[in-house]
Enzyme design. Structure first.
Site, PDB file in Angstrom:
ATOM      1  N   GLY A 150       0.798  -1.211   0.000  1.00 41.78           N
ATOM      2  CA  GLY A 150       0.000   0.000   0.000  1.00 41.78           C
ATOM      3  C   GLY A 150       0.831   1.261   0.000  1.00 41.78           C
ATOM      4  N   HIS A 151       2.177   1.100   0.096  1.00 32.64           N
ATOM      5  CA  HIS A 151       3.072   2.264   0.120  1.00 32.64           C
ATOM      6  C   HIS A 151       3.844   2.403  -1.185  1.00 32.64           C
ATOM      7  CE1 HIS A 151       2.070   2.575   4.287  1.00 32.64           C
ATOM      8  NE2 HIS A 151       2.643   1.429   4.598  1.00 32.64           N
ATOM      9  N   HIS A 169      -0.350   5.220   7.459  1.00 34.03           N
ATOM     10  CA  HIS A 169      -1.436   4.244   7.520  1.00 34.03           C
ATOM     11  C   HIS A 169      -2.748   4.927   7.913  1.00 34.03           C
ATOM     12  CE1 HIS A 169       2.357   2.142   8.673  1.00 34.03           C
ATOM     13  NE2 HIS A 169       1.963   1.349   7.705  1.00 34.03           N
TER      14      HIS A 169
END
Length: 329
Positions: free
Chosen positions: A55-56, A218
């Protein structure tokens, strides 16, 4: 939720398959793992391993290649890779000179990478590590004890990657890492939350006219929420707050303007145009600058500013070195 995907539970696997299909000239996926490793081997040189939750992107697999990381362990979305995944990354990165792990300061990452280190040492692989804690927003936050590791980690990948390629020993690279990390500070903001595919809704709620300073990668809380501001006002907030954690006056800096995933380059360049004069007005010299999406939070709209005090002239030399990776250009 609208995303270009198939089943949410398969998104990481399919993303990694797509990555190695497109970039099969640079990297490969270690069979039966979520580990991405470089094709080019460097015998008798220190290997570098990093990783964390997916997700990064492009972090961390996008920085695997000649001159940066040897391997990256990719966890589920916003979730640390398991110790066995990290162990596989260590094993494939080991070229006979030991392995240094670059860990962002999140409790799950530290626990799992440390367990992998112990397992690797049982197999006679020499392993050390550095913990990156560059986010100055809050002292403790969700998932952390102490400050979070965020976009400054990318500069650690680049500098230590060059040091490893030059043939320095594990002990020498560890010493460089220990000196480097305290000189990196980052602060970010968000104007829209990220949506984790398996959750299907934003991780927090921001009004159309709201901004949050100090948000984590996050979606962890920041230090203040207020009404939307201009780019100039955002830039001033970040630079002024950073100046309380690092001395700009008379020092030379490398700057990273980092998009959080859904921030257009147009807006990133506007922000950079506002930020750089503010840093120089505080008496600093901007010796190196970079802009783009390097450490994202899926589809979060926002930006972060990283400043690296160049206390060692080798930092600048190593940042300038060319590399062969997916994401560093």
């Amino acid at each position: 939720m609208k995303k270009i995907m198939n089943q949410p539970e398969n998104i990481v696997n399919e993303m990694l398959e797509g990555l190695v299909t497109i970039h099969d000239d640079l990297v490969y996926r270690v069979p039966n793992t979520n580990v991405i490793a470089r094709l080019a081997k460097t015998p008798n040189k220190v290997g570098l391993v990093s990783g964390g939750g997916s997700g990064h992107e492009p972090a961390h697999a996008g920085f695997v290649g000649d001159g940066m990381l040897s391997a990256a362990a990719c966890g589920a979305v916003f979730t640390s890779p398991s110790p066995d995944q990290v162990l596989e990354a260590i094993k494939v990165a080991d070229n006979g000179a030991g392995v240094l792990m670059i860990i962002k300061n999140y409790s799950g990452d530290i626990m799992n990478f440390d367990m992998a280190k112990e397992l690797a040492e049982l197999e006679d692989i020499k392993v050390d590590f550095i913990v990156v804690d560059d986010d100055i927003a809050v002292e403790d936050s969700t998932y952390t004890s102490g400050r979070r590791g965020v976009a400054g980690t990318v500069y650690v990948h680049k500098i230590l990657g060059a040091a490893a390629r030059s043939g320095l020993s594990l002990e020498e690279i560890k010493k460089i890492a220990d000196d480097l990390v305290p000189n990196i500070k980052t602060l970010g903001l968000a104007i829209k939350a990220a949506t984790v595919p398996e959750v299907g809704k934003p991780g927090f709620n921001l009004g159309d006219d709201e901004i949050e300073f100090g948000i984590g990668i996050h979606g962890e809380p920041g230090y203040r929420r207020e009404k939307m501001k201009t780019s100039q006002e955002m830039a001033k907030e970040l630079v002024d707050t950073l100046s309380r954690s690092i001395s700009f006056e008379g020092n030379s800096f490398a700057i990273l303007v980092n998009g959080m995933g859904a921030t257009p380059l147009m807006e990133q360049y506007v922000f950079a145009n506002d930020v750089l004069p503010l840093i120089e007005a505080k008496g600093a010299t901007v010796a190196y600058k970079k802009l783009g999406d390097y450490m994202t939070a899926i589809d979060m709209a926002g930006i972060s500013l990283t400043v690296l005090n160049i206390t060692d002239p080798r930092y600048l030399e190593w940042l300038d070195e060319s590399v062969t990776t997916i994401a560093w250009n």
